[in-house]
Scaffold this motif. Structure first.
Motif, PDB file in Angstrom:
ATOM      1  N   ARG A 160       0.821  -1.215   0.000  1.00  0.00           N
ATOM      2  CA  ARG A 160       0.000   0.000   0.000  1.00  0.00           C
ATOM      3  C   ARG A 160       0.856   1.266   0.000  1.00  0.00           C
ATOM      4  O   ARG A 160       0.359   2.369  -0.251  1.00  0.00           O
ATOM      5  CB  ARG A 160      -0.926   0.017   1.214  1.00  0.00           C
ATOM      6  N   LEU A 161       2.129   1.129   0.320  1.00  0.00           N
ATOM      7  CA  LEU A 161       3.028   2.280   0.309  1.00  0.00           C
ATOM      8  C   LEU A 161       3.305   2.730  -1.125  1.00  0.00           C
ATOM      9  O   LEU A 161       3.251   1.927  -2.065  1.00  0.00           O
ATOM     10  CB  LEU A 161       4.349   1.917   0.984  1.00  0.00           C
ATOM     11  N   SER A 162       3.628   3.990  -1.282  1.00  0.00           N
ATOM     12  CA  SER A 162       4.040   4.484  -2.597  1.00  0.00           C
ATOM     13  C   SER A 162       5.306   3.759  -3.021  1.00  0.00           C
ATOM     14  O   SER A 162       6.054   3.251  -2.176  1.00  0.00           O
ATOM     15  CB  SER A 162       4.294   5.988  -2.532  1.00  0.00           C
ATOM     16  N   ASP A 169      -1.622  -3.037   9.521  1.00  0.00           N
ATOM     17  CA  ASP A 169      -2.209  -1.699   9.498  1.00  0.00           C
ATOM     18  C   ASP A 169      -2.544  -1.247  10.928  1.00  0.00           C
ATOM     19  O   ASP A 169      -2.357  -2.012  11.882  1.00  0.00           O
ATOM     20  CB  ASP A 169      -3.430  -1.665   8.572  1.00  0.00           C
ATOM     21  N   SER A 218       0.422   3.172   7.902  1.00  0.00           N
ATOM     22  CA  SER A 218      -0.800   3.951   8.132  1.00  0.00           C
ATOM     23  C   SER A 218      -1.410   4.482   6.847  1.00  0.00           C
ATOM     24  O   SER A 218      -2.631   4.597   6.738  1.00  0.00           O
ATOM     25  CB  SER A 218      -0.517   5.097   9.096  1.00  0.00           C
ATOM     26  N   ASP A 219      -0.585   4.821   5.858  1.00  0.00           N
ATOM     27  CA  ASP A 219      -1.087   5.255   4.553  1.00  0.00           C
ATOM     28  C   ASP A 219       0.054   5.120   3.553  1.00  0.00           C
ATOM     29  O   ASP A 219       1.112   4.561   3.874  1.00  0.00           O
ATOM     30  CB  ASP A 219      -1.641   6.682   4.599  1.00  0.00           C
ATOM     31  N   SER A 220      -0.128   5.640   2.354  1.00  0.00           N
ATOM     32  CA  SER A 220       0.841   5.404   1.279  1.00  0.00           C
ATOM     33  C   SER A 220       2.185   6.072   1.521  1.00  0.00           C
ATOM     34  O   SER A 220       3.185   5.703   0.885  1.00  0.00           O
ATOM     35  CB  SER A 220       0.270   5.882  -0.056  1.00  0.00           C
ATOM     36  N   GLU A 221       2.246   7.020   2.437  1.00  0.00           N
ATOM     37  CA  GLU A 221       3.489   7.751   2.648  1.00  0.00           C
ATOM     38  C   GLU A 221       4.050   7.612   4.054  1.00  0.00           C
ATOM     39  O   GLU A 221       5.112   8.172   4.348  1.00  0.00           O
ATOM     40  CB  GLU A 221       3.270   9.233   2.341  1.00  0.00           C
ATOM     41  N   ASN A 222       3.376   6.888   4.936  1.00  0.00           N
ATOM     42  CA  ASN A 222       3.809   6.861   6.332  1.00  0.00           C
ATOM     43  C   ASN A 222       3.780   5.459   6.928  1.00  0.00           C
ATOM     44  O   ASN A 222       2.812   4.713   6.727  1.00  0.00           O
ATOM     45  CB  ASN A 222       2.905   7.780   7.168  1.00  0.00           C
TER      46      ASN A 222
END
Length: 475
Positions: free
Chosen positions: A97-99, A369, A390-394
């Motif tokens: 899910r990460l960039s 997650d 936690s999201d695509s950047e963190n």
């Protein structure tokens, strides 16, 4: 059951303290140190310092009245295969899910060998789904009532994303070793026809042995070498989803009559490791190893520590000193604290397993997650990985990241444990690396600082370790 959990910490990549280095130098850069200097890295239970390099100290001839940790490299013990985690299907899902840039950076940080990496050297996989996959599956799932003894429907397709990530990891560290374990056989092989619980039907022992053969051969075709397998994760815990109940006499008969001969016939060199469950039942491994037919196929035994004492590994070693020991799982979870988990796991999982002959020390899952997912229906709802995405950047580095890093970064595969003394509050394990460096891991179980001397080859280095902290010393 004794659960030892963790607390998360958000980390944004910026330096937090003056006079320290945020990420330690790698083993390769440490190797350039000359003379009498001792480099060391510290993690405090209060989270004020996390895997940060401290001011070096020097060996001297000075004497004092502090307690001594004596290192004797003439006393040699087991060679180390590595330190790491289980790469679950859920871990792969959340890392993906990460960039692309963040994902690449995380994989390099975990598995690389530069100054910003922790050099994880060992991974555990599930054969089929573990309870930390998003769904239950095997590699030969069929409609209810059907069977496939020839395994004509066998396929690794459900693990295509995991296989793709393993290839990336192997490109970063081609030497990483892998152990794999099933949580369950395909349900059509089981007496209850369900993913949860039940036992392997005797008429499918041969088919299940070939299932392992096909898995190892299939992974090899993908360029992935499986160094070792266990016949069943937690064979005495049929309450997970998926799971399978396999008492020692069944595992013994499966190995000696089917799995061992199948590996031999297919010229498979993958090691067979028995048990893979808690330290309260060393007799499980002993019962199998006592059978001469099974014994010939077995490399060693694997343990977890949700129940029992880590000394169980030495019980098995003392009975069968020519067989290896592996510590393969310990989870940290939602309700624990950073301080409690850092200290308990460093003392027991890292230092304890090493002092009791283990070749590996593995924490549970790599990543999940913020809601402790993915997991199966009935799987672990509180297991927290080394990383929380936690999201695509963190992403956040959690306590098991630091527990493993204090060993994996400084004790590469091929290191050998050497003798080190302990004191009332200081637990220790020492190693000689392939490049000739000496590494000492120390955990201070006292709430207050402890002064002590590292004594080595007639020299003394005087250091202080904070209360409830873990430190790694390299010289």
């Amino acid at each position: 059951m004794k659960f030892h959990n963790l607390y998360s910490f958000f980390f944004n990549g910026t330096a937090l303290l003056c006079g320290v280095v945020l990420f330690p130098l790698s083993c390769t850069s440490v190797a350039g140190n000359k003379g009498n200097e001792v480099q060391f890295w510290l993690t405090k239970g209060d989270q004020s310092v996390k895997l940060q390099q401290q001011t070096p100290v020097k060996f001297t001839q000075n004497k004092n009245d502090f307690q001594n940790i004596k290192i004797d490299e003439s006393q040699k013990f087991q060679y180390i295969d590595g330190f790491g985690y289980t790469l679950t299907g859920g871990s792969v899902e959340v890392i993906n899910r990460l960039s692309p840039a963040k994902r690449k950076a995380l994989l390099n940080e975990l598995f690389g060998d530069d100054k910003n990496s922790i050099s994880v050297s060992y991974l555990r996989l599930s054969i089929g789904a573990s309870d930390l996959d998003g769904e239950v599956f095997s590699y030969d799932d069929l409609p209810e009532g059907q069977t496939d003894p020839s395994l004509s429907k066998f396929s690794l397709a459900k693990d295509k994303n995991l296989i793709a990530m393993l290839k990336e990891i192997l490109a970063i560290n081609p030497e990483i070793k892998i152990i794999a374990a099933p949580w369950s056989a395909p349900v059509w092989m089981k007496d209850n026809g369900k993913s949860k619980g039940g036992s392997l039907k005797p008429e499918f022992y041969g088919a299940y042995a070939n299932y392992f053969v096909k898995y190892i051969q299939g992974m090899k075709k993908e360029g992935i070498h499986i160094d070792a397998i266990t016949p069943q994760n937690e064979p005495l815990h049929p309450g997970n989803n998926p799971s399978l109940y396999m008492p020692s006499e069944q595992q013994r008969d499966f190995i000696k009559g089917f799995l061992g001969p199948a590996f031999k016939a297919s010229q498979i060199k993958t090691k067979i490791v028995v048990y893979d469950h808690n330290c309260n039942k060393p007799e499980y491994a002993l019962d199998i190893l006592k059978d001469p037919e099974a014994y010939q196929y077995i490399d060693g035994s694997a343990f977890h520590l949700y129940e029992g004492d880590i000394s169980a590994l030495s019980t098995v070693h003392n009975a069968f000193p020519d067989k290896n020991l592996y510590f393969t799982e310990q989870w940290t979870g939602a309700k624990g604290t950073f301080n409690e988990d850092l200290n308990w796991h460093t003392k027991n999982v890292i230092i304890g397993s090493m002092r009791n002959w283990s070749k590996t020390a593995l924490e549970w899952n790599v990543a999940n997650d913020p809601k402790y997912g993915p997991h199966t229906d009935g799987g672990c709802t509180e297991c927290k990985g080394a990383i929380t995405v936690s999201d695509s950047e963190n992403f956040t580095r959690n306590v098991s990241y630091y527990i493993i890093a204090h060993a994996s970064k400084f004790v590469p595969a091929g290191s050998q444990r050497i003798a080190s003394t302990q004191t009332e509050h200081l637990s220790t394990a020492a190693f000689k690396t392939p490049k000739g460096k000496t590494v000492l891991i120390v955990q201070n179980g006292n709430t207050t600082d402890e002064n002590f001397n590292i004594q080595y080859n007639g020299k003394t280095a005087t250091v202080k370790i904070s209360g409830n902290s873990a430190a790694t010393y390299i010289f």
